[in-house]
Design a protein around this motif. Sequence first.
Motif, PDB file in Angstrom:
ATOM      1  N   HIS A   1      19.413  -4.080 -19.629  1.00  0.00           N
ATOM      2  CA  HIS A   1      19.237  -4.950 -18.459  1.00  0.00           C
ATOM      3  C   HIS A   1      19.725  -4.260 -17.182  1.00  0.00           C
ATOM      4  CE1 HIS A   1      18.075  -8.230 -20.999  1.00  0.00           C
ATOM      5  NE2 HIS A   1      19.240  -8.283 -21.619  1.00  0.00           N
ATOM      6  N   PRO A   2      18.832  -4.079 -16.206  1.00  0.00           N
ATOM      7  CA  PRO A   2      17.413  -4.426 -16.229  1.00  0.00           C
ATOM      8  C   PRO A   2      16.642  -3.486 -17.158  1.00  0.00           C
ATOM      9  CG  PRO A   2      17.929  -3.244 -14.227  1.00  0.00           C
ATOM     10  CD  PRO A   2      19.232  -3.496 -14.905  1.00  0.00           C
ATOM     11  N   GLY A   3      15.554  -4.006 -17.705  1.00  0.00           N
ATOM     12  CA  GLY A   3      14.757  -3.223 -18.633  1.00  0.00           C
ATOM     13  C   GLY A   3      13.866  -2.231 -17.916  1.00  0.00           C
ATOM     14  N   PRO A   4      13.265  -1.299 -18.652  1.00  0.00           N
ATOM     15  CA  PRO A   4      12.431  -0.267 -18.027  1.00  0.00           C
ATOM     16  C   PRO A   4      11.224  -0.815 -17.284  1.00  0.00           C
ATOM     17  CG  PRO A   4      12.259  -0.200 -20.438  1.00  0.00           C
ATOM     18  CD  PRO A   4      13.395  -1.106 -20.107  1.00  0.00           C
ATOM     19  N   ASP A   5      10.644  -1.915 -17.763  1.00  0.00           N
ATOM     20  CA  ASP A   5       9.478  -2.472 -17.077  1.00  0.00           C
ATOM     21  C   ASP A   5       9.828  -2.935 -15.668  1.00  0.00           C
ATOM     22  OD1 ASP A   5       7.860  -1.994 -19.233  1.00  0.00           O
ATOM     23  OD2 ASP A   5       7.940  -4.050 -20.011  1.00  0.00           O
ATOM     24  N   ALA A   6      11.041  -3.417 -15.470  1.00  0.00           N
ATOM     25  CA  ALA A   6      11.489  -3.798 -14.134  1.00  0.00           C
ATOM     26  C   ALA A   6      12.018  -2.597 -13.367  1.00  0.00           C
ATOM     27  CB  ALA A   6      12.571  -4.879 -14.226  1.00  0.00           C
ATOM     28  N   LEU A   7      12.830  -1.781 -14.029  1.00  0.00           N
ATOM     29  CA  LEU A   7      13.532  -0.699 -13.347  1.00  0.00           C
ATOM     30  C   LEU A   7      12.580   0.345 -12.780  1.00  0.00           C
ATOM     31  CD1 LEU A   7      16.498  -0.122 -12.764  1.00  0.00           C
ATOM     32  CD2 LEU A   7      16.560   1.316 -14.795  1.00  0.00           C
ATOM     33  N   GLN A   8      11.390   0.472 -13.363  1.00  0.00           N
ATOM     34  CA  GLN A   8      10.437   1.457 -12.850  1.00  0.00           C
ATOM     35  C   GLN A   8      10.104   1.218 -11.378  1.00  0.00           C
ATOM     36  OE1 GLN A   8       6.517   1.210 -14.683  1.00  0.00           O
ATOM     37  NE2 GLN A   8       6.697  -1.015 -14.938  1.00  0.00           N
ATOM     38  N   PHE A   9      10.182  -0.038 -10.932  1.00  0.00           N
ATOM     39  CA  PHE A   9       9.834  -0.344  -9.552  1.00  0.00           C
ATOM     40  C   PHE A   9      10.966  -0.007  -8.579  1.00  0.00           C
ATOM     41  CE2 PHE A   9       7.289  -3.340 -12.140  1.00  0.00           C
ATOM     42  CZ  PHE A   9       6.034  -2.824 -11.837  1.00  0.00           C
TER      43      PHE A   9
ATOM     44  N   MET B   1       6.514   0.525  -6.641  1.00  0.00           N
ATOM     45  CA  MET B   1       7.054  -0.673  -5.998  1.00  0.00           C
ATOM     46  C   MET B   1       6.078  -1.235  -4.979  1.00  0.00           C
ATOM     47  SD  MET B   1      10.255  -0.978  -3.328  1.00  0.00           S
ATOM     48  CE  MET B   1       9.262  -0.212  -2.027  1.00  0.00           C
ATOM     49  N   ARG B   2       5.566  -0.365  -4.098  1.00  0.00           N
ATOM     50  CA  ARG B   2       4.647  -0.837  -3.054  1.00  0.00           C
ATOM     51  C   ARG B   2       3.387  -1.466  -3.664  1.00  0.00           C
ATOM     52  NH1 ARG B   2       7.621  -2.036   0.875  1.00  0.00           N
ATOM     53  NH2 ARG B   2       8.574  -0.355   2.066  1.00  0.00           N
ATOM     54  N   ALA B   3       2.861  -0.826  -4.698  1.00  0.00           N
ATOM     55  CA  ALA B   3       1.653  -1.358  -5.326  1.00  0.00           C
ATOM     56  C   ALA B   3       1.915  -2.711  -5.971  1.00  0.00           C
ATOM     57  CB  ALA B   3       1.120  -0.364  -6.357  1.00  0.00           C
ATOM     58  N   ARG B   4       3.061  -2.854  -6.640  1.00  0.00           N
ATOM     59  CA  ARG B   4       3.363  -4.115  -7.303  1.00  0.00           C
ATOM     60  C   ARG B   4       3.642  -5.223  -6.291  1.00  0.00           C
ATOM     61  NH1 ARG B   4       2.178  -7.902 -10.386  1.00  0.00           N
ATOM     62  NH2 ARG B   4       3.848  -8.947 -11.549  1.00  0.00           N
ATOM     63  N   LEU B   5       4.357  -4.909  -5.215  1.00  0.00           N
ATOM     64  CA  LEU B   5       4.618  -5.918  -4.189  1.00  0.00           C
ATOM     65  C   LEU B   5       3.313  -6.375  -3.538  1.00  0.00           C
ATOM     66  CD1 LEU B   5       7.848  -4.598  -2.410  1.00  0.00           C
ATOM     67  CD2 LEU B   5       7.647  -6.274  -4.258  1.00  0.00           C
ATOM     68  N   ALA B   6       2.373  -5.449  -3.385  1.00  0.00           N
ATOM     69  CA  ALA B   6       1.064  -5.827  -2.844  1.00  0.00           C
ATOM     70  C   ALA B   6       0.352  -6.790  -3.788  1.00  0.00           C
ATOM     71  CB  ALA B   6       0.215  -4.577  -2.601  1.00  0.00           C
ATOM     72  N   GLU B   7       0.427  -6.525  -5.090  1.00  0.00           N
ATOM     73  CA  GLU B   7      -0.180  -7.432  -6.072  1.00  0.00           C
ATOM     74  C   GLU B   7       0.443  -8.814  -6.001  1.00  0.00           C
ATOM     75  OE1 GLU B   7      -1.172  -4.053  -9.520  1.00  0.00           O
ATOM     76  OE2 GLU B   7       0.471  -5.464  -9.795  1.00  0.00           O
TER      77      GLU B   7
ATOM     78  N   GLY C   1       1.299  14.409  -8.132  1.00  0.00           N
ATOM     79  CA  GLY C   1       1.874  13.231  -7.513  1.00  0.00           C
ATOM     80  C   GLY C   1       1.550  13.145  -6.043  1.00  0.00           C
ATOM     81  N   ALA C   2       2.196  12.209  -5.370  1.00  0.00           N
ATOM     82  CA  ALA C   2       1.923  11.941  -3.965  1.00  0.00           C
ATOM     83  C   ALA C   2       3.216  11.536  -3.270  1.00  0.00           C
ATOM     84  CB  ALA C   2       0.876  10.841  -3.831  1.00  0.00           C
ATOM     85  N   LEU C   3       3.205  11.595  -1.952  1.00  0.00           N
ATOM     86  CA  LEU C   3       4.285  11.057  -1.141  1.00  0.00           C
ATOM     87  C   LEU C   3       3.890   9.663  -0.681  1.00  0.00           C
ATOM     88  CD1 LEU C   3       5.105  14.142   1.125  1.00  0.00           C
ATOM     89  CD2 LEU C   3       6.242  13.450  -0.995  1.00  0.00           C
ATOM     90  N   LEU C   4       4.871   8.908  -0.256  1.00  0.00           N
ATOM     91  CA  LEU C   4       4.636   7.574   0.278  1.00  0.00           C
ATOM     92  C   LEU C   4       4.693   7.638   1.792  1.00  0.00           C
ATOM     93  CD1 LEU C   4       4.409   4.453   0.102  1.00  0.00           C
ATOM     94  CD2 LEU C   4       6.922   4.397  -0.130  1.00  0.00           C
ATOM     95  N   ALA C   5       3.614   7.242   2.447  1.00  0.00           N
ATOM     96  CA  ALA C   5       3.583   7.119   3.902  1.00  0.00           C
ATOM     97  C   ALA C   5       3.651   5.645   4.263  1.00  0.00           C
ATOM     98  CB  ALA C   5       2.310   7.742   4.469  1.00  0.00           C
ATOM     99  N   GLU C   6       4.522   5.322   5.201  1.00  0.00           N
ATOM    100  CA  GLU C   6       4.689   3.927   5.607  1.00  0.00           C
ATOM    101  C   GLU C   6       4.598   3.796   7.119  1.00  0.00           C
ATOM    102  OE1 GLU C   6       7.777   2.400   2.118  1.00  0.00           O
ATOM    103  OE2 GLU C   6       8.470   2.588   4.189  1.00  0.00           O
ATOM    104  N   GLU C   7       4.074   2.667   7.534  1.00  0.00           N
ATOM    105  CA  GLU C   7       4.092   2.283   8.947  1.00  0.00           C
ATOM    106  C   GLU C   7       5.522   2.344   9.484  1.00  0.00           C
ATOM    107  OE1 GLU C   7       3.680  -2.051  11.220  1.00  0.00           O
ATOM    108  OE2 GLU C   7       3.337  -1.853   9.066  1.00  0.00           O
ATOM    109  N   LEU C   8       5.698   2.898  10.683  1.00  0.00           N
ATOM    110  CA  LEU C   8       7.004   2.919  11.336  1.00  0.00           C
ATOM    111  C   LEU C   8       7.218   1.543  11.975  1.00  0.00           C
ATOM    112  CD1 LEU C   8       9.475   4.676  12.038  1.00  0.00           C
ATOM    113  CD2 LEU C   8       8.285   5.336  14.135  1.00  0.00           C
ATOM    114  N   VAL C   9       7.994   0.708  11.295  1.00  0.00           N
ATOM    115  CA  VAL C   9       8.138  -0.694  11.708  1.00  0.00           C
ATOM    116  C   VAL C   9       9.043  -0.795  12.938  1.00  0.00           C
ATOM    117  CG1 VAL C   9       8.961  -2.979  11.005  1.00  0.00           C
ATOM    118  CG2 VAL C   9       7.799  -1.496   9.351  1.00  0.00           C
TER     119      VAL C   9
END
Length: 377
Positions: A88-96, A103-109, A174-182
């Motif tokens: 706890h937390p398990g791997p299915d959660a901890l991966q995010f 994380m970004r993909a799952r939050l979008a879902e 793999g890839a890098l994560l690009a994010e809007e500069l908030v």
Amino acid sequence: MTVRVGVVGGGQLARMMIAPAVELGLDIRVLAEEPGMSASLAATATGDYRDLETVRAFAREVDVVTFDHEHVPQPVLRALVADGVAVHPGPDALQFAQDKLLMRARLAELGLPQPDWAAVRNAEELQAFLDDHGGRAVVKTPRGGYDGKGVRVVSAGVDAADWFAALAEDAHGGALLAEELVDFTRELAQQVARRPGGELAVYPVVETVQREGVCAEVVAPAPRSSGRVAAEAGRIGVEVAEGLGVTGMLAVELFETSDERVLVNELAMRPHNSGHWTQDGAVTSQFEQHLRAVADLPLGSTEPLQPWSVMINILGGPAHAAMSDRFEPALAEHPRARLHTYGKAPRPGRKVGHVTVTGADLEDVAYEARAAASAFD
């Protein structure tokens, strides 16, 4: 029967779990990376958390495994689950919490509010993202970054050329994560605890102040927060905890914008710096709450003990003296301050402790906390 809780990682978060574990009657055991770490008082094993057999041997001696950090590899975590270990937390959660792109993909879902983002694999893709977002953006390495590491503000695709080169040399690509500069007005953090069966406990949203990518101050609850912002932060925290199946403590780092939008920045699935104020400022500290949650015990009250709490990190520590040399004068001059040290040697920028002051007047509480922490500069 006494529950044996095994904590992988011997840092300050594991150290701060020791006292509440004793008070709850839990048998806490720690797998430390090396001797003499912050949580050495409870270290029953020393070894590499990336090595399956090392972690397996540790897990055989406990009833539940939890973590001081999120860096244990997924194959190790999934092997423990296959062995029948309660993780706890398990791997299915901890991966995010381990991979920001996941994380970004799952939050979008889940439809949760977050900055615009994209996975970029080369300078050309990053430049295209920049062109669509005003010419500046944040680039992050998806894995391993913390306290400002692995984060870079860029204005041209070539600004991340070294990171792209490292990706090209990685056999897995793999890839890098690009994010809007908030354009945010301040940073907030929302903590939620969740038991395996789904029981939740929500803490007040707090304001965090970052300096050079490291958390320097936390004010609880976040001052000047409208009811709408506080409710939205709480809603997001609960939906992340439930949507990702988190067990234990969850911290959701947030941006607040001038029009009172609240956006998800980062996640942590463990006790978090933004919750250190709870040791002295809440009925149940985040460390006790995490232990309750992973041991599947009823969760405690998250109610603040005072109207305000201010937590100041001690960063670096005294350059020419031991931390202990500063204890007596700091405590004598600031008797309202609660001091917590991590048993670490001073080093520029290193978190070596924190100070918390609680009270009814925010200006007075903040002044006293900052003054007490400055004794260790």
